[in-house]
Motif scaffolding. Structure first.
Motif, PDB file in Angstrom:
ATOM      1  N   ILE A 161       0.835  -1.209   0.000  1.00  0.00           N
ATOM      2  CA  ILE A 161       0.000   0.000   0.000  1.00  0.00           C
ATOM      3  C   ILE A 161       0.866   1.254   0.000  1.00  0.00           C
ATOM      4  O   ILE A 161       0.514   2.279  -0.600  1.00  0.00           O
ATOM      5  N   GLY A 162       2.030   1.201   0.649  1.00  0.00           N
ATOM      6  CA  GLY A 162       2.939   2.337   0.608  1.00  0.00           C
ATOM      7  C   GLY A 162       3.454   2.600  -0.788  1.00  0.00           C
ATOM      8  O   GLY A 162       3.642   3.758  -1.195  1.00  0.00           O
ATOM      9  N   LEU A 163       3.678   1.542  -1.574  1.00  0.00           N
ATOM     10  CA  LEU A 163       4.125   1.709  -2.955  1.00  0.00           C
ATOM     11  C   LEU A 163       3.011   2.300  -3.818  1.00  0.00           C
ATOM     12  O   LEU A 163       3.264   3.161  -4.682  1.00  0.00           O
ATOM     13  N   ILE A 164       1.764   1.869  -3.588  1.00  0.00           N
ATOM     14  CA  ILE A 164       0.636   2.421  -4.335  1.00  0.00           C
ATOM     15  C   ILE A 164       0.494   3.917  -4.053  1.00  0.00           C
ATOM     16  O   ILE A 164       0.303   4.737  -4.964  1.00  0.00           O
ATOM     17  N   ASN A 165       0.624   4.290  -2.788  1.00  0.00           N
ATOM     18  CA  ASN A 165       0.503   5.706  -2.418  1.00  0.00           C
ATOM     19  C   ASN A 165       1.635   6.535  -3.024  1.00  0.00           C
ATOM     20  O   ASN A 165       1.434   7.704  -3.376  1.00  0.00           O
ATOM     21  N   HIS A 166       2.818   5.937  -3.178  1.00  0.00           N
ATOM     22  CA  HIS A 166       3.933   6.671  -3.796  1.00  0.00           C
ATOM     23  C   HIS A 166       3.616   6.979  -5.256  1.00  0.00           C
ATOM     24  O   HIS A 166       3.832   8.111  -5.721  1.00  0.00           O
ATOM     25  N   PHE A 167       3.110   6.000  -5.978  1.00  0.00           N
ATOM     26  CA  PHE A 167       2.806   6.232  -7.382  1.00  0.00           C
ATOM     27  C   PHE A 167       1.606   7.185  -7.561  1.00  0.00           C
ATOM     28  O   PHE A 167       1.525   7.895  -8.559  1.00  0.00           O
ATOM     29  N   LYS A 168       0.711   7.226  -6.593  1.00  0.00           N
ATOM     30  CA  LYS A 168      -0.422   8.161  -6.665  1.00  0.00           C
ATOM     31  C   LYS A 168      -0.025   9.568  -6.237  1.00  0.00           C
ATOM     32  O   LYS A 168      -0.775  10.521  -6.468  1.00  0.00           O
ATOM     33  N   GLY A 169       1.147   9.710  -5.600  1.00  0.00           N
ATOM     34  CA  GLY A 169       1.611  11.023  -5.178  1.00  0.00           C
ATOM     35  C   GLY A 169       1.193  11.430  -3.791  1.00  0.00           C
ATOM     36  O   GLY A 169       1.532  12.528  -3.334  1.00  0.00           O
ATOM     37  N   SER A 170       0.488  10.564  -3.075  1.00  0.00           N
ATOM     38  CA  SER A 170       0.046  10.904  -1.719  1.00  0.00           C
ATOM     39  C   SER A 170       1.105  10.586  -0.665  1.00  0.00           C
ATOM     40  O   SER A 170       0.960  10.990   0.493  1.00  0.00           O
ATOM     41  N   GLN A 171       2.110   9.864  -1.041  1.00  0.00           N
ATOM     42  CA  GLN A 171       3.194   9.518  -0.119  1.00  0.00           C
ATOM     43  C   GLN A 171       4.470   9.364  -0.928  1.00  0.00           C
ATOM     44  O   GLN A 171       4.471   8.683  -1.953  1.00  0.00           O
ATOM     45  N   VAL A 172       5.556  10.001  -0.492  1.00  0.00           N
ATOM     46  CA  VAL A 172       6.814   9.941  -1.222  1.00  0.00           C
ATOM     47  C   VAL A 172       7.801   9.058  -0.458  1.00  0.00           C
ATOM     48  O   VAL A 172       8.040   9.275   0.738  1.00  0.00           O
ATOM     49  N   LEU A 173       8.316   8.069  -1.141  1.00  0.00           N
ATOM     50  CA  LEU A 173       9.308   7.167  -0.540  1.00  0.00           C
ATOM     51  C   LEU A 173      10.704   7.745  -0.743  1.00  0.00           C
ATOM     52  O   LEU A 173      11.108   8.034  -1.875  1.00  0.00           O
ATOM     53  N   ALA A 174      11.434   7.928   0.336  1.00  0.00           N
ATOM     54  CA  ALA A 174      12.804   8.430   0.253  1.00  0.00           C
ATOM     55  C   ALA A 174      13.733   7.331  -0.234  1.00  0.00           C
ATOM     56  O   ALA A 174      13.517   6.144   0.040  1.00  0.00           O
ATOM     57  N   ARG A 175      14.763   7.749  -0.959  1.00  0.00           N
ATOM     58  CA  ARG A 175      15.746   6.772  -1.444  1.00  0.00           C
ATOM     59  C   ARG A 175      16.572   6.249  -0.265  1.00  0.00           C
ATOM     60  O   ARG A 175      17.104   7.033   0.521  1.00  0.00           O
ATOM     61  N   PRO A 176      16.706   4.933  -0.121  1.00  0.00           N
ATOM     62  CA  PRO A 176      17.492   4.400   0.999  1.00  0.00           C
ATOM     63  C   PRO A 176      18.976   4.694   0.838  1.00  0.00           C
ATOM     64  O   PRO A 176      19.486   4.837  -0.280  1.00  0.00           O
ATOM     65  N   GLU A 177      19.675   4.776   1.954  1.00  0.00           N
ATOM     66  CA  GLU A 177      21.114   4.988   1.963  1.00  0.00           C
ATOM     67  C   GLU A 177      21.837   3.646   1.962  1.00  0.00           C
ATOM     68  O   GLU A 177      21.319   2.647   2.473  1.00  0.00           O
ATOM     69  N   PRO A 178      23.030   3.602   1.369  1.00  0.00           N
ATOM     70  CA  PRO A 178      23.801   2.344   1.410  1.00  0.00           C
ATOM     71  C   PRO A 178      24.103   1.937   2.845  1.00  0.00           C
ATOM     72  O   PRO A 178      24.197   2.774   3.756  1.00  0.00           O
ATOM     73  N   GLY A 179      24.275   0.643   3.057  1.00  0.00           N
ATOM     74  CA  GLY A 179      24.646   0.142   4.371  1.00  0.00           C
ATOM     75  C   GLY A 179      26.077   0.512   4.725  1.00  0.00           C
ATOM     76  O   GLY A 179      26.796   1.147   3.951  1.00  0.00           O
ATOM     77  N   LYS A 180      26.499   0.098   5.887  1.00  0.00           N
ATOM     78  CA  LYS A 180      27.841   0.411   6.358  1.00  0.00           C
ATOM     79  C   LYS A 180      28.887  -0.362   5.559  1.00  0.00           C
ATOM     80  O   LYS A 180      28.654  -1.486   5.129  1.00  0.00           O
ATOM     81  N   LEU A 181      30.044   0.277   5.374  1.00  0.00           N
ATOM     82  CA  LEU A 181      31.202  -0.394   4.801  1.00  0.00           C
ATOM     83  C   LEU A 181      32.179  -0.642   5.939  1.00  0.00           C
ATOM     84  O   LEU A 181      32.778   0.296   6.474  1.00  0.00           O
ATOM     85  N   LEU A 182      32.302  -1.883   6.333  1.00  0.00           N
ATOM     86  CA  LEU A 182      33.143  -2.250   7.468  1.00  0.00           C
ATOM     87  C   LEU A 182      34.566  -2.476   6.997  1.00  0.00           C
ATOM     88  O   LEU A 182      34.802  -3.165   5.995  1.00  0.00           O
ATOM     89  N   ASP A 183      35.535  -1.912   7.707  1.00  0.00           N
ATOM     90  CA  ASP A 183      36.938  -2.137   7.400  1.00  0.00           C
ATOM     91  C   ASP A 183      37.339  -3.539   7.825  1.00  0.00           C
ATOM     92  O   ASP A 183      36.649  -4.203   8.616  1.00  0.00           O
ATOM     93  N   ALA A 184      38.506  -3.954   7.305  1.00  0.00           N
ATOM     94  CA  ALA A 184      39.011  -5.270   7.669  1.00  0.00           C
ATOM     95  C   ALA A 184      39.238  -5.367   9.171  1.00  0.00           C
ATOM     96  O   ALA A 184      39.022  -6.408   9.787  1.00  0.00           O
ATOM     97  N   GLY A 185      39.679  -4.251   9.789  1.00  0.00           N
ATOM     98  CA  GLY A 185      39.812  -4.224  11.240  1.00  0.00           C
ATOM     99  C   GLY A 185      41.050  -4.956  11.721  1.00  0.00           C
ATOM    100  O   GLY A 185      41.681  -5.724  10.992  1.00  0.00           O
ATOM    101  N   SER A 186      41.388  -4.704  12.950  1.00  0.00           N
ATOM    102  CA  SER A 186      42.568  -5.331  13.569  1.00  0.00           C
ATOM    103  C   SER A 186      42.199  -6.045  14.856  1.00  0.00           C
ATOM    104  O   SER A 186      43.047  -6.270  15.715  1.00  0.00           O
ATOM    105  N   ASP A 187      40.906  -6.384  15.001  1.00  0.00           N
ATOM    106  CA  ASP A 187      40.461  -7.014  16.241  1.00  0.00           C
ATOM    107  C   ASP A 187      40.392  -8.529  16.118  1.00  0.00           C
ATOM    108  O   ASP A 187      39.846  -9.197  16.992  1.00  0.00           O
ATOM    109  N   GLY A 188      40.954  -9.100  15.050  1.00  0.00           N
ATOM    110  CA  GLY A 188      40.964 -10.540  14.881  1.00  0.00           C
ATOM    111  C   GLY A 188      42.057 -11.186  15.706  1.00  0.00           C
ATOM    112  O   GLY A 188      42.828 -10.520  16.406  1.00  0.00           O
TER     113      GLY A 188
END
Length: 523
Positions: A161-188
């Motif tokens: 229903i949220g997707l239907i409302n976006h296409f009708k213009g009554s609700q705007v879906l924000a573009r998601p942000e990329p997830g975290k990029l984890l470094d190799a780290g030195s805690d191994g």
């Protein structure tokens, strides 16, 4: 009216575009058909879509619905076809503008109440959509993962229903942000935790520097698993291209959580009861196996002879080519599998053969029969093969060594930098044969030594060239432009004798004394 939207079919770690065509007719007998070589999960989409529509107050009563998944000869598998079928159906019913769907691809599984569940493969699907100048519609749990594919239009609704409302213009879906990029780290785990075993540590550093395969043979408790677990800490982080390759495989396998990517190299350690399909991939839906999940990382096989011989031999081709081809009656799928093999094994089933001062009470046949479970061609593909003796109490009482993972990783990084500049980004283990002859040509003394060793020890052509690869890595660690006799000699010391009785350097050791016979033992 026919509404269209795109989706994907997965072929290995890649996504292939599929055209979803939906036609709704009022005339004729009510029916809901899905055609286009769909499997059971896709065929069940009609039940999930019908229930989700009922939850939204949309009725398909009296309608004749036909869904065509083109191309028709491409197998379609998985529940991610639910969302594109539902969107195509809404476009055909004028619930959403059908012309807006033409610029999107969609993946997602529908719940009966209209909510969207995450599915595997969002990153390859987004890469495919971006390459075809399409946007992507995916469930909210997949949005952070799909956002890594670039600046394509991306919608990640939580419900239908949220997707239907976006296409009708009554609700705007924000573009998601990329997830975290984890470094190799030195805690191994740190290499300082390993007491003694200086030869094994040296072999581990050589393995990391050149991308070579490694076999450790020693009694239980000698530290073989500890050493293997510390190899990823010596390896350089994944570069951008390697990160994409690894993430695509893990996305298809459903291993990316919340869209988080990591530059740490994979480390996979399957149990020795693993089947061939679990190790190299396959099964009814040809999923990636442990070898592909270890792509650009480490595949650790502990208790090597306990694996089924056929399972081990199935790795012989990937060790050479860096990929796995899974053949089925209706499809041929290729997965990447450029991994470093690290294996560990006891010298015999009892685990005592070769221990200082003690021989296996069952005799030499125990060791030979146990080691014979691993085929000669498989062993020939392992560049470095070392004996790992038992750790003495004196070793355990020593203070931690000065060199740890950080110091060894710095030397490995310098050696790899020399290789990548000289080999066009390839490690010595990946170098094609014609280029190896140019960059690993030894000096006169080194050539004389390796020719003599090949004749004396009966090295195969593969063993000869793998010795040169290890010698080239030793020269890189030493900062030498040329392979010298010293590098050849050390590389040969890490090759197991053809008889399987230990490394070349240990082949001439005196045999250990036999343990005294127990007079009460009648075996």
């Amino acid at each position: 009216m026919v509404a269209r939207i795109s989706t994907v079919a997965f072929e290995g770690a890649d996504a292939r575009r599929v055209d979803v065509q939906v036609q709704v007719a009022s005339a004729g007998r009510p029916h809901f058909a899905i055609v286009g070589l769909a499997d059971k999960a896709v065929a069940e989409s009609r039940e999930r879509v019908t229930a989700a529509f009922s939850a939204l107050g949309l009725s398909l009563h009296g309608k004749r619905v036909t869904v065509n998944l083109a191309p028709a000869d491409l197998p379609k598998e998985g529940a991610h076809y639910d969302l594109p079928i539902a969107l195509g159906l809404m476009g055909a019913l004028n619930v959403v503008p059908a012309e807006e769907l033409d610029g999107f691809a969609a993946i997602g599984e529908l719940a009966l109440d209209g909510t969207l569940a995450g599915v595997p493969g969002a990153l390859p699907a987004a890469v495919m959509a971006n390459s075809h100048d399409l946007g992507l519609i995916c469930p909210e749990p997949n949005g952070a993962e799909a956002a890594w594919a670039g600046d394509l239009p991306l919608l990640a609704p939580r419900t239908l229903i949220g997707l239907i409302n976006h296409f009708k213009g009554s609700q705007v879906l924000a573009r998601p942000e990329p997830g975290k990029l984890l470094d190799a780290g030195s805690d191994g785990p740190d290499l300082r935790d390993v007491r003694g075993q200086e030869t094994a540590k040296r072999a581990l550093e050589i393995c990391a520097a050149g991308g070579h395969n490694l076999l450790m043979v020693g009694p239980p408790g000698s530290g073989k698993s500890m050493l293997a677990e510390r190899l990823p800490g010596l390896l350089p982080p994944l570069n951008a291209r390697e990160l994409l390759d690894v993430s695509m495989v893990h996305s298809v396998a459903g291993l990316l959580q919340r869209g988080e990517l990591t530059r740490a190299r994979p480390f996979r350690s399957p149990h020795h009861s693993a089947s061939m399909a679990a190790l190299v991939g396959g099964g009814a839906k040809a999923r990636p196996g442990e070898a592909s999940l270890a792509h650009r990382g480490v595949l650790f096989l502990d208790e090597l002879p306990e694996f089924a011989p056929q399972v081990l031999d199935s790795l012989r081709q990937p060790l050479e080519t860096g990929k796995i081809a899974v053949a089925r009656a209706n499809a041929h799928i290729t997965y990447p599998a450029r991994f470093q093999l690290v294996a560990a094994m006891n010298p015999c089933r009892c685990g005592t053969a070769g221990a200082d001062g003690i021989a296996c009470r069952r005799g030499a046949r125990c060791a030979s029969d146990y080691q014979a479970r691993v085929s000669g061609p498989f062993m020939d593909r392992i560049d470095i093969q070392i004996d790992v003796p038992a750790v003495t109490p004196a070793d355990l009482a020593l203070p931690p060594p000065a060199d740890g993972t950080a110091e060894a990783a710095a030397r490995v990084a310098q050696a790899r930098e020399r290789q990548t500049q000289r080999n066009d980004g390839l490690t010595n283990a990946e170098l094609p044969q014609d280029k190896l002859d140019c960059v690993a040509e030894p000096d006169a003394d080194g050539r004389q030594l390796i020719v003599q060793a090949a004749e004396t020890l009966g090295l195969t052509a593969r063993g000869y060239h793998r010795t040169l690869r290890v010698a080239r890595t030793l020269a890189d660690l030493a900062g030498s432009e040329r392979v010298h006799r010293l590098h050849i000699a050390e590389a040969l010391s890490h090759r197991r004798a053809p008889s399987g009785g230990g490394t070349v350097a240990a082949a001439h050791k005196p045999q250990p004394r036999r343990a005294p016979r127990n007079p009460l033992y009648r075996g």
